[in-house]
Each structure stands twice: as structure tokens, then as C-alpha cells.
Motif scaffolding. Structure first.
Motif, PDB file in Angstrom:
ATOM      1  N   ILE A   1      -7.511  -6.217  -2.777  1.00 16.89           N
ATOM      2  CA  ILE A   1      -6.916  -4.875  -2.692  1.00 16.89           C
ATOM      3  C   ILE A   1      -7.855  -3.792  -3.180  1.00 16.89           C
ATOM      4  N   SER A   2      -8.988  -4.168  -3.772  1.00 11.94           N
ATOM      5  CA  SER A   2      -9.959  -3.136  -4.153  1.00 11.94           C
ATOM      6  C   SER A   2     -10.468  -2.394  -2.920  1.00 11.94           C
TER       7      SER A   2
ATOM      8  N   ALA B   1      -5.237  -0.424  -6.850  1.00 10.26           N
ATOM      9  CA  ALA B   1      -6.396  -0.624  -5.972  1.00 10.26           C
ATOM     10  C   ALA B   1      -7.660  -0.096  -6.652  1.00 10.26           C
TER      11      ALA B   1
ATOM     12  N   ASN C   1       0.815  -1.220   0.000  1.00  7.88           N
ATOM     13  CA  ASN C   1       0.000   0.000   0.000  1.00  7.88           C
ATOM     14  C   ASN C   1       0.847   1.269   0.000  1.00  7.88           C
TER      15      ASN C   1
END
Length: 695
Positions: free
Chosen positions: A688-689, A583, A574
Motif C-alpha cells: 500500500i505504500s 499509505a 483506499n
């Protein structure tokens, strides 16, 4: 410029509860300074004082008066305030009367508020004299102190933590006379109860501390007094050839018990050192508030340090008195230990049949049977010694019925370790007697042995599944069986000791041991979710965002170690520059696929790839799949996600240049398969969305 003076406020009382003294002092200071701030009264600094017999505060350079306030009062709009002839309406007259304005002069009070013309009255409110505010501020501060149980004294209806004996308020050199809690304030304080049992005149606020110290034999500054104690007991420990063990809680308590600290060393017979040192330390610390001394090998020495509240002309008499007091307590500990050693933990186990663990879950003996069987199962999962695990569990609660633990409840587990050693149990089993309770609190050590680790897990799992099984799920602040702490302990042990254990498997095994709950899948799901829910707060404390946790949590995994690896990998991912775009792209992919009715597989027909961007993406996905599958196979999630970050450009180009919902059904499905494959690669680690922060 406003004149300033120092302000002293002192509340003199009977001896305040030592464990609450710091909290009371801080709360008193915070309340007073907060109220002064509300009045816009400035001061340069504040100093708190706290002793067993007083709470005090000294404010330096406090303003004599609060500043004047510019008042602005808006009235009705002009079109409402005046009629067509320009005469004041009832609304205008009411505004004039309320603000003591001559009705004939209302036209002079017209202003625009930025939207329209209105009547407006402006005036200056004179600041208040600080002296007139002090009583109310003190009363509010005392009333708001965090006091669990208040008391009354004499015929008074006043309530406080302890009877208030005197009240001193000095502003500069002026005595402020107010009645608070039915006491008339003055500039009179009191000295040490024994060294200076008389009244002291505080001639000025700034001289308070020095007068108490020089005339009253009182060190009013809590922090200074505590540092004096620390220095004294440290020096004495060195003079005895060892070093003093200083625990913060005991130091706080002792600092709250004395006004004129004098540390003295005493001794006890070396024969007592045969007793478990924890029992001797407990006797000295809990009952007598003594500090203990250890040698260079951290072994207890036959000495103690007491902090007296008087400076005796014959300190040896004070030492002798303390030695006489501690000797019977140490003798009791020695007697309990010697008596307990005559009966083995195995023999004591039968007594556990008479002690109820929980009415619906049987006795402590029943619990040890369940935990023993569960420990053996966990040992098998970890390829550990099943016999040691089973034996440790069987003996784990036997020390509860020893004389030592009945007298010193903080010896639970510790006593079991020494008695297991005395019984000739193997070292791992003996250590597990104490390690079963680790970690006892946040930041505490974890078990050092595999047997202790297994027992610590099994004991907690048995408690949680049992209590949940009978429907006593913790709610709000009510958690009588400390299930939250037990859950955190389970998670810490599994993660920090790198145990590849599946929580669902453990919970299912624990439920099986409770015959009445066996096979209850709903119970299993509830317990697993409850334990895993404790993770989120822990990760937030480490600075890991809720989005990172939710991204991994979407996988619905139940192996804490695997979850931990994934969360740390996603946290690292991230922070990459490509993370945000990927993302967002995954979020877009999820939305697109969610609207598709038919089943989409992640298999791509290369013959249907037409646009350059989709050809490139397909090639990149194939390449990445070969790279990351071996990484994911060995749980190198961080390495896998770093590799997948290289997809950003191909993914961005795809969405910029390719129409997913083509009118050609075959093309559309093939492009959806391409997106499915992209989504599947990331979903190997997390969704990761969910890293896209909701707005």
C-alpha cells in the motif's frame, strides 16, 4: 449587432458506402463546425443530414461576418528603439515600416508590457464575410473525411469516396456560387432516384428538409429515417404474431441504404425451420439485409421484413420478388445442413490434417491434439469431467470443414453445436463446440458449461504460448492472431466464473504440449506477464486507479481471481479516511527499511520497548495479527484491510514520538523489527505504500 442567416451545404453523390455513411456525416459536420469556431463565427444550432446520395448540414442563425479582431503588435524596447538623442534607430524604423506607421509618430506608440516600455502598434482587423469563407471550409472538410480508399471519375483528377454529382450552398435565401472539387455550386438538389428523378430548387436554407420530403420523396434526416424504419418493422413484427429482432448494425446499414423507407413482410416455407436458425438468419441478414421475426419463445418464425426504397403501387410484387430471392439461399442452407449431417464431426476430423494452423506450429489437427491434452489437465485442476473436456477439444474444429461453415463463416462453432447434437454427443460437449469461442468480443457472454469453459481456456492458451514460442509477439497495432483479445478472454473467464486457477500453472501446462518449447521458463514468464498486463486497462475502465493496480501488482501474483479480490479490497481500503496516512506511513517504512544493510526480522523483543508509543504499536500489531490472519486465510482481503485501518493512530504516534534510528543498536533493531512487522501485515494483501501518488 451582426445579421444572421441559415446556411445549407449539400454534397450530392453516387450511392455512398452504407457502413461508412454515419461516420462520414459526423466527420463532415464536426469539421465544418470546428472551422467555423476557429473563425469565431457563431450559430445557434447545427443539424446533419445523410442519405445514400447526399451529405448535408444546416447551420441555424450563422453570423454574416466574423467579429472584428483587436490586434496588438509589440516592437523593440524603447531603449533599443531610440538612441540617446531620441532619434529612431533602425529597429524602430523597421517596426514602423512593417506596420505602416509614420516614423515621425513612433513616440505615440510607446506602451508598457508589464516589464518595460516598448513600441506597440494597435489596430482593428475587420471581420471576414462568411460567404467568402464557405468554400475553403467545405473543401477542407471534404478533404479531411476518413475515407479509406478514394476514387476518381471521368477525366477529373478529383478524388472522393464516390463521384460527386451536385453541390448546393444556400445562405439564407442567397445562392452561393463557388467551385469546389471542380463543381460549380448552386441551389439545386435532386430528389429520390425513382420517385422524383429531377432537380429541386432550394429556395431557402431553412426549407431544405421540407422540400426534399414533400417534393423529392427523400427523408434526409438520418435519425428520423431510422426511427421510421424501427417503428415500421416493429409494427409489422407484432402484426405477424411475434416481434422483430432489431440489431443495431443491421438497422444502421438499412437506414443508410434507403431514402424513402417502406417496410414489407415476406414469408418462406416452414420446412426451412428444420435448419439451424442461425444459418437462416445469416442468409437473411448478411445477404439480403432482412430483419427476422421470432415468437414469444424466441423461436424463429417463417417470416422476414425487408425495407424497400420505393413506395410501390403494387407492394405484393415487391414482396414476391424478395421471396423469390431468399428462397434459393435458404434452400442452399438446408442442403448444406442435410449434407453435413450425413458425416459425423469425428469422421471429419481427419480432414484437419491438411489445414495448416501456423507453419511452425503444425496443422489444425495437431492443435486439437494439444488442446485435448491441455483440456484434460485443466479439468483435473477443476475436478471437472476429463472425458468430456478431452472429447470436446478433439471435435472442436471439425465444423471448419463442413459445407455450412465454408458457405457461412459466421456459423463456425454454432454449426459444430448442431452437428454434435446430431451425432449424439453429450450436451456439454455439443455446447462446448460454440462456447469455445466465447467471449468473442468485449461484453460478450461467457461459456455456460464447465466443458465449454475449459475448452475456451485451453484453445486460447495453446494459441498464445505457441505464437509467443515462435517469436511472433504482437507489436503496436499488429496482432494477427488476436492474442490481446484471447488474453482478455482468459482473464474474464477465470475472474467472472470464480475459477481458482493459477495462470503460471496453466501456461506451463500449455507450453508442455508444444514439445519444442517444453521447459522454457523464460517463455512462461513472458506469456504470463503479457496476459496479466491486459488487466491494468480493464481495471482503469472500471474507475480503479493505476496506483491500486500497482500496489497489488507488486506482489507478483499469477492467480487472476486472487488478484481481482485484492484489487477490489485495496480499492475499498483506499477510500477510507485512514488510507492516506497509512499509505504514507508504509511509504516511510519502506524507505527506512530499504536503507538498512543488515537482515531485519519481524520478531519484536517486548523487553526493549521503552516509549509508550512503541509499546502501544506493538500491542496493536499483535492484536491485528490475530484478527486478520484468519481473514487473509479465506481471501477476505477487504475485511483484513478494514481492520488494519485501525492502526492509523498508533502508527502516527509512533513516528511522532519515537526515534527509530536510536544510538542504542539493540533499540534500533527492535524498532526496525516493529516496522517490519507493520509492513508485513499490509504486504499480505498489497504494497500500500504505492498508493501514495507520485508528484
Amino acid at each position: 449587432m451582426t445579421n444572421t442567416h441559415d446556411l445549407l451545404i449539400e454534397i450530392g453523390t453516387e450511392e455512398l458506402p452504407p457502413k461508412a455513411l454515419k461516420t462520414l456525416s459526423n466527420a463532415f459536420t464536426d469539421s465544418v463546425t470546428s472551422q467555423l469556431g476557429d473563425q469565431a463565427l457563431t450559430f445557434s444550432k447545427v443539424k446533419s443530414f445523410a442519405t445514400p446520395r447526399r451529405l448535408a448540414i444546416l447551420l441555424s442563425d450563422l453570423a454574416e461576418t466574423s467579429p472584428d479582431k483587436e490586434l496588438e503588435i509589440w516592437g523593440p524596447p524603447v531603449k533599443v528603439a531610440f538612441d540617446d538623442a531620441g532619434n529612431a534607430t533602425n529597429a524602430a524604423l523597421a517596426f514602423a515600416k512593417k506596420n505602416n506607421i509614420n516614423a515621425d509618430n513612433l513616440s505615440q506608440h510607446i506602451d508598457n508590457d508589464g516589464k518595460q516600455d516598448k513600441l506597440c502598434y494597435r489596430s482593428t482587423a475587420k471581420g471576414s464575410d462568411t460567404k467568402n469563407l464557405i468554400a475553403g471550409i467545405i473543401d477542407t472538410a471534404l478533404q479531411s473525411l476518413p475515407i479509406a480508399k478514394r476514387m476518381r471519375w471521368g477525366s477529373s483528377r478529383t478524388e472522393f469516396v464516390r463521384p460527386i454529382q451536385w453541390l448546393a450552398i444556400v445562405f439564407g435565401e442567397e445562392v452561393i456560387h463557388e467551385t469546389i472539387f471542380e463543381l460549380r455550386s448552386s441551389n439545386v438538389s435532386k430528389g429520390h432516384r425513382f420517385h422524383c428523378n429531377r432537380e429541386l430548387c432550394i429556395t431557402s436554407a431553412s426549407s431544405y428538409e421540407s422540400i426534399l420530403r414533400e417534393q423529392g420523396k427523400v427523408i434526409a434526416d438520418y435519425d428520423l429515417r431510422q426511427q421510421m424504419i424501427r417503428d415500421q418493422i416493429t409494427a409489422i413484427g407484432l402484426s405477424l404474431g411475434g416481434h422483430t429482432v432489431i440489431s443495431d448494425d443491421l438497422l444502421d446499414e438499412v437506414s443508410s441504404l434507403v431514402e424513402w423507407p417502406v417496410a414489407l413482410a415476406g414469408s418462406f416455407e416452414e420446412r426451412f425451420l428444420k435448419v439451424p436458425p442461425e444459418a437462416l438468419i445469416s442468409s437473411m441478414k448478411e445477404h439480403q439485409k432482412y430483419f427476422h421475426v421470432v415468437d414469444s419463445n424466441e423461436k424463429l418464425m417463417p417470416h422476414f421484413i425487408t425495407v424497400s426504397n420505393i413506395e410501390s403501387r403494387d407492394p405484393q410484387k415487391v414482396i414476391d420478388g424478395n421471396e423469390r430471392v431468399i428462397r434459393p439461399r435458404l434452400s442452399d442452407a438446408a442442403f448444406f445442413y442435410e449434407t453435413d449431417c450425413k458425416t459425423s464431426l469425428e469422421q471429419r476430423r481427419e480432414k484437419l490434417r491438411t489445414i495448416v494452423f501456423q507453419d511452425k506450429l503444425g496443422t489444425i489437427y495437431d492443435k486439437t491434439c494439444r488442446v485435448s491434452s491441455l483440456s484434460a489437465d485443466i479439468a483435473e485442476l477443476l475436478n471437472a469431467d476429463k472425458n468430456n473436456a478431452r472429447r470436446a477439444a478433439e471435435l472442436s474444429k471439425s465444423d471448419l470443414v463442413t459445407e455450412m461453415v465454408l458457405e457461412f463463416d459466421d456459423m463456425q462453432g454454432i454449426a459444430g453445436y448442431y452437428y454434435a447434437q446430431n451425432d449424439g454427443e453429450v450436451n456439454d460437449v455439443a455446447l462446448a463446440m460454440n462456447e469455445q469461442y466465447m467471449p468473442r468480443f468485449a461484453g460478450d457472454n461467457l461459456p455456460s458449461t464447465m466443458t465449454g469453459t475449459i475448452l475456451a481456456l485451453a484453445d486460447r492458451l495453446d494459441t498464445i504460448t505457441g505464437i509467443f514460442g515462435i517469436g511472433q509477439i504482437p507489436t503496436g497495432s499488429k496482432d494477427p492472431f488476436a492474442l490481446r483479445r484471447a488474453s482478455l478472454g482468459i482473464l474474464r473467464i477465470i475472474v467472472e466464473k470464480n475459477l481458482t486457477l493459477d495462470l503460471k500453472t496453466l501456461v506451463d501446462l500449455a507450453i508442455e504440449k508444444h514439445d519444442k518449447f517444453a521447459g522454457n521458463t523464460k517463455l512462461s514468464e513472458t506469456v504470463v506477464n503479457y496476459i496479466l498486463d491486459r488487466l491494468r486497462a480493464g481495471y482503469e475502465d472500471q474507475g480503479i486507479s493505476a496506483e491500486v493496480f500497482l500496489a497489488v501488482n507488486a506482489k507478483q501474483l499469477s492467480s487472476p481471481l486472487d488478484i481481482d479480490h485484492r484489487i477490489k479490497a485495496v480499492q475499498t481500503f483506499n477510500k477510507l479516511p485512514e488510507a492516506g496516512a497509512l499509505a504514507a506511513a508504509n511509504k516511510r517504512v519502506s524507505n527506512i527499511l530499504a536503507k538498512v544493510d543488515e537482515q531485519i526480522v519481524a520478531e519484536i523483543n517486548s523487553d526493549l520497548l521503552q516509549e509508550a508509543a512503541e509499546v502501544t504499536l506493538a500491542q496493536q500489531l499483535s492484536l491485528q495479527k490475530e484478527k486478520v490472519e484468519p481473514l487473509f486465510a479465506v481471501a477476505d482481503y477487504e475485511g483484513g484491510l478494514k481492520s488494519l485501518a485501525a492502526l492509523q493512530t498508533a502508527v502516527d504516534d509512533f513516528f511522532d514520538q519515537v526515534m527509530v534510528n536510536s544510538e542504542d543498536d539493540a533499540l534500533r533493531k527492535n524498532r526496525l523489527s516493529l516496522l517490519k512487522q507493520l509492513q508485513s501485515l499490509f504486504l499480505e494483501v498489497a504494497d500500500i505504500s504505492l498508493l501514495v501518488v507520485s508528484k
